[in-house]
Design an enzyme around this catalytic site. Structure first.
Site, mmCIF file in Angstrom:
data_model
loop_
_atom_site.group_PDB
_atom_site.id
_atom_site.type_symbol
_atom_site.label_atom_id
_atom_site.label_comp_id
_atom_site.label_asym_id
_atom_site.label_seq_id
_atom_site.Cartn_x
_atom_site.Cartn_y
_atom_site.Cartn_z
ATOM 1 N N GLU A 109 -11.233 -0.764 -3.729
ATOM 2 C CA GLU A 109 -10.508 -0.175 -2.603
ATOM 3 C C GLU A 109 -9.281 0.560 -3.110
ATOM 4 O OE1 GLU A 109 -9.426 -3.549 -0.182
ATOM 5 O OE2 GLU A 109 -7.689 -4.040 -1.421
ATOM 6 N N ASP A 132 0.830 -1.208 0.000
ATOM 7 C CA ASP A 132 0.000 0.000 0.000
ATOM 8 C C ASP A 132 0.868 1.263 0.000
ATOM 9 O OD1 ASP A 132 -2.002 -1.971 0.474
ATOM 10 O OD2 ASP A 132 -1.756 -1.707 2.636
#
Length: 315
Positions: free
Chosen positions: A193, A13
């Site tokens: 997401e 991420d």
């Protein structure tokens, strides 16, 4: 062409922010999911060996005491903010973790060496699983974009947007922009997401990631005209196909959860994302630490649309 190598290993991420002070700031999910780590450097390549500082560590107990996921560092309205998701435990309820979104802030010039303050929960008005917040400013408005579960819609998360009253408080009702609907978005899990924003020409682009976090993870794209009402879902178009996916022949798997930054020249757009270099994962992919940070150039076609290319090449 040569196959890309990870810039930073075991950092999922990834988020790289280039500030007006000439430094790049990097944060990402750390394998232990136990806090927020920052580093800074004058160049992208130097981030790989820059000193790492854990600027905030999770408490032992409480609603944000486990699974610190997907931090992003932003400079909003004169101060530094890191937006992140956290859960009270690793317990799964109703097929989901129990994450909510939080923020910490710092008013020092150098956030890596500065003092951080816990700002609390970012309340969207919907008390369900949520994560992966990002912010961007447009026409004088600060926007918050994130992923959240909505009761009555199949899947783990959809994408939402809202204007912000302050850097830690949204204003108005969340507006849903996208749900998992295409075949490539619902492999393993029904997921939208990890949104991220990049502007180019007269358009605003929002990337996101979909499907399970193994080799099926892939990136999608939404876009809107810069003069459109960004809070109107009909202003946004959505690609029916992924824009970045696994490159099995080059052993790059599950590219996604990206961010954008600028190269040292201040003009070239760079795509930052994580990916694995193998598929032989034992157990849940979430607990496999080998999602590495990659950086490659983002190109644009004659129509002003992004060209992501192959996840394995900086072409």
């Amino acid at each position: 062409m040569t196959v890309l190598k990870p810039l930073i290993e075991q950092r999922a991420d990834p988020h790289i922010y280039k500030h007006t002070d000439g430094y790049y700031y990097f944060t990402a999910s750390v394998p232990a999911y136990d806090g927020i780590e920052l580093r800074r450097a004058k160049t992208i390549s130097e981030l790989a060996t820059a000193e790492t500082v854990m600027v905030w560590h999770k408490p032992e107990t409480g609603p944000y005491s486990d699974l610190i996921w997907a931090p992003e560092i932003h400079f909003n309205q004169g101060a530094w903010y890191v937006y992140f998701a956290a859960a009270p435990s690793r317990e799964i309820k109703y097929d989901l973790f129990q994450h909510r979104m939080y923020a910490i802030s710092c008013k020092d010039d150098n956030p890596v060496a500065g003092e951080w303050t816990f700002e609390g929960k970012i309340d969207t008005g919907i008390d369900t699983f949520c994560l992966d917040a990002t912010t961007f400013s447009h026409n004088g408005v600060l926007y918050y974009v994130w992923a959240q579960k909505e009761v009555g819609i199949r899947g783990n998360s959809n994408l939402y947007i809202a204007p912000m009253k302050t850097p830690t408080e949204i204003e108005g009702e969340p507006i849903r922009l996208s749900i998992p609907e295409y075949d490539w978005e619902i492999i393993g899990f029904w997921v939208n997401e990890g949104p991220s924003i990049v502007k180019h020409g007269n358009k605003i682009f929002m990337t996101y990631s979909a499907s399970a976090t193994d080799e099926n993870y892939a990136m999608g794209l939404l876009w809107a005209d810069q003069d459109a009402d960004l809070l109107d879902p009909t202003s946004w178009s959505k690609s029916q196909q992924p824009v970045l996916r696994s490159s099995p022949e080059n052993k790059i798997f599950g590219p996604g959860h990206n961010s954008f930054t600028k190269a040292e020249d201040g003009e070239t757009d760079l795509l930052v994302y994580h990916a694995r270099t193998y598929t032989e994962i034992e157990g849940d992919p979430l607990w496999d630490p080998n999602r590495h940070t990659f950086v490659k150039k983002l190109k644009w076609d004659e129509q002003g649309m992004p060209v992501f290319g192959d996840a394995a090449f900086d072409d």
